[in-house]
Design a protein around this motif. Sequence first.
Motif, PDB file in Angstrom:
ATOM      1  N   THR A  47      67.411 -13.811 -36.390  1.00 48.08           N
ATOM      2  CA  THR A  47      67.196 -14.366 -35.060  1.00 48.08           C
ATOM      3  C   THR A  47      68.540 -14.376 -34.352  1.00 48.08           C
ATOM      4  O   THR A  47      69.513 -14.939 -34.862  1.00 48.08           O
ATOM      5  N   ARG A  69      68.421 -28.155 -37.067  1.00 50.12           N
ATOM      6  CA  ARG A  69      68.877 -27.591 -35.800  1.00 50.12           C
ATOM      7  C   ARG A  69      70.273 -27.008 -35.957  1.00 50.12           C
ATOM      8  O   ARG A  69      71.047 -27.416 -36.829  1.00 50.12           O
ATOM      9  N   ASN A  87      64.266 -19.069 -24.759  1.00 44.50           N
ATOM     10  CA  ASN A  87      63.703 -18.974 -26.112  1.00 44.50           C
ATOM     11  C   ASN A  87      62.539 -17.992 -26.177  1.00 44.50           C
ATOM     12  O   ASN A  87      61.479 -18.208 -25.584  1.00 44.50           O
ATOM     13  N   SER A  89      61.851 -16.750 -29.439  1.00 48.60           N
ATOM     14  CA  SER A  89      61.803 -16.666 -30.895  1.00 48.60           C
ATOM     15  C   SER A  89      60.694 -17.567 -31.448  1.00 48.60           C
ATOM     16  O   SER A  89      60.537 -18.714 -31.017  1.00 48.60           O
ATOM     17  N   VAL A  92      62.246 -20.569 -33.554  1.00 47.99           N
ATOM     18  CA  VAL A  92      62.895 -21.644 -32.804  1.00 47.99           C
ATOM     19  C   VAL A  92      61.825 -22.429 -32.060  1.00 47.99           C
ATOM     20  O   VAL A  92      61.035 -21.859 -31.296  1.00 47.99           O
ATOM     21  N   LEU A  95      64.773 -25.543 -27.384  1.00 48.22           N
ATOM     22  CA  LEU A  95      66.112 -25.174 -26.941  1.00 48.22           C
ATOM     23  C   LEU A  95      66.489 -26.110 -25.803  1.00 48.22           C
ATOM     24  O   LEU A  95      65.745 -26.273 -24.832  1.00 48.22           O
ATOM     25  N   ILE A 109      69.662 -25.654 -30.870  1.00 54.46           N
ATOM     26  CA  ILE A 109      68.583 -24.758 -31.268  1.00 54.46           C
ATOM     27  C   ILE A 109      67.775 -25.462 -32.346  1.00 54.46           C
ATOM     28  O   ILE A 109      68.242 -25.631 -33.475  1.00 54.46           O
ATOM     29  N   GLU A 110      66.575 -25.903 -32.005  1.00 57.05           N
ATOM     30  CA  GLU A 110      65.714 -26.588 -32.971  1.00 57.05           C
ATOM     31  C   GLU A 110      64.932 -25.544 -33.769  1.00 57.05           C
ATOM     32  O   GLU A 110      64.287 -24.660 -33.191  1.00 57.05           O
ATOM     33  N   LEU A 111      64.978 -25.648 -35.085  1.00 58.40           N
ATOM     34  CA  LEU A 111      64.469 -24.610 -35.975  1.00 58.40           C
ATOM     35  C   LEU A 111      63.112 -24.978 -36.567  1.00 58.40           C
ATOM     36  O   LEU A 111      62.851 -26.141 -36.889  1.00 58.40           O
TER      37      LEU A 111
END
Length: 402
Positions: A47, A69, A87, A89, A92, A95, A109-111
């Motif tokens: 990513t 994150r 964003n 992705s 993710v 954002l 960036i929160e995963l």
Amino acid sequence: MSRLISFTLMASLWCIGAVGSAASQDLRALARVDMAASGIEDSRSTTMLSLALTQAVPYRVQVFAEPMRIAVDFREVAFEPDVSGLNKSERVVGLRAGVIRDGWSRLVIELAEPMLVSEAGMATDPQDGDAVIKIGLKTSSAAEFEARAASDIAALKSWTQPDRLPEGNARLMIVVDPGHGGVDPGAQRSGFDEADLMLQFARELREQLLRSGRYDVIMTREDDSFVSLPQRVSLARAAGADAFVSLHADALAQGRATGTTIYTLSEEASDEASAVLAERQDRTDILAGVDLTAQDDQIATVLMDLARHETAPRTDRLADALVGGLKNTLGKLHKRPRLAAGFSVLKAPDIPSVLIELGFMSSQRDLDRLNDPVWRSQAATGILDALDLWALEDAAIAAGRK
């Protein structure tokens, strides 16, 4: 040609933007994000965050858990209120961006799954100074992610309260030493004296360090006065210096040396030119009736050797950070940017001490740079960023010894 630069340091990943030859913009102004040219997207295994900026800036990547994150901190970047549109992705889940403290902003960036940084770098356009930051993320195990997050938190705690600073004082004391002065003007070329040029740069460097709020600064001389080499070292010790930075811009009678060099102390010089420079600097005190030979004999004790044994690795890390920081803001340095010589001004056994040859006045190109306020601002920024990096690492290593 654009340059791609990355810096890995201890628990946190720091990167400092390389500024090209056309970077005549105000280096302290806010960089802005080109939303249309930016985004975060998935490829087969990675990513990738691509962030297009109007100028190169220092940045740092950190990992946080619960929730998972990645945080990217930028100096002097203005984000739009809503960055969620960047964003693209599936890995993710969120954002967001905002200011975290004066002069610094953060992109979070929160995963959806554990991911760690696999690559990071900044490419800078030498024509207009625009920059693109690329940060690649790859899937990791939960254990690896949590370990990295814990390491980053520990490093940040060490940085905010380094154990070697007095309690309640989070600022490091930096002694800035403009070389020469008074009866010794240093190198002279085209109507310019090294002593004057270094005093000017020292004042500008002091201003940047003080503005950061992370350093106290004392200069070994405030005007065109003579200060002996032992006095400069004694002043640094009396001030409780955390680091000593001596500034020079010598001239060579032979050869075509150009570019910035960082020196540390060594009984044996790295090369013949370094030996000549060290001998020339020490001769300054003889001009004023101070012979350093007896001083050297007096300090050659076992206790001071032990102190140097403790200080030397810290000094080496400081010099390495300065090479990286200056390279990233100035571009190309001297062909051998990291050297050693027996400069007496570096002989404080208990203080990390470096000598920066900002350039050679025997080189017209270097002399022009020393008289260029934009170049000097870039150089001061590189030194400030390097001190930030070194201080973080130094505090983390000190904490690890507890």
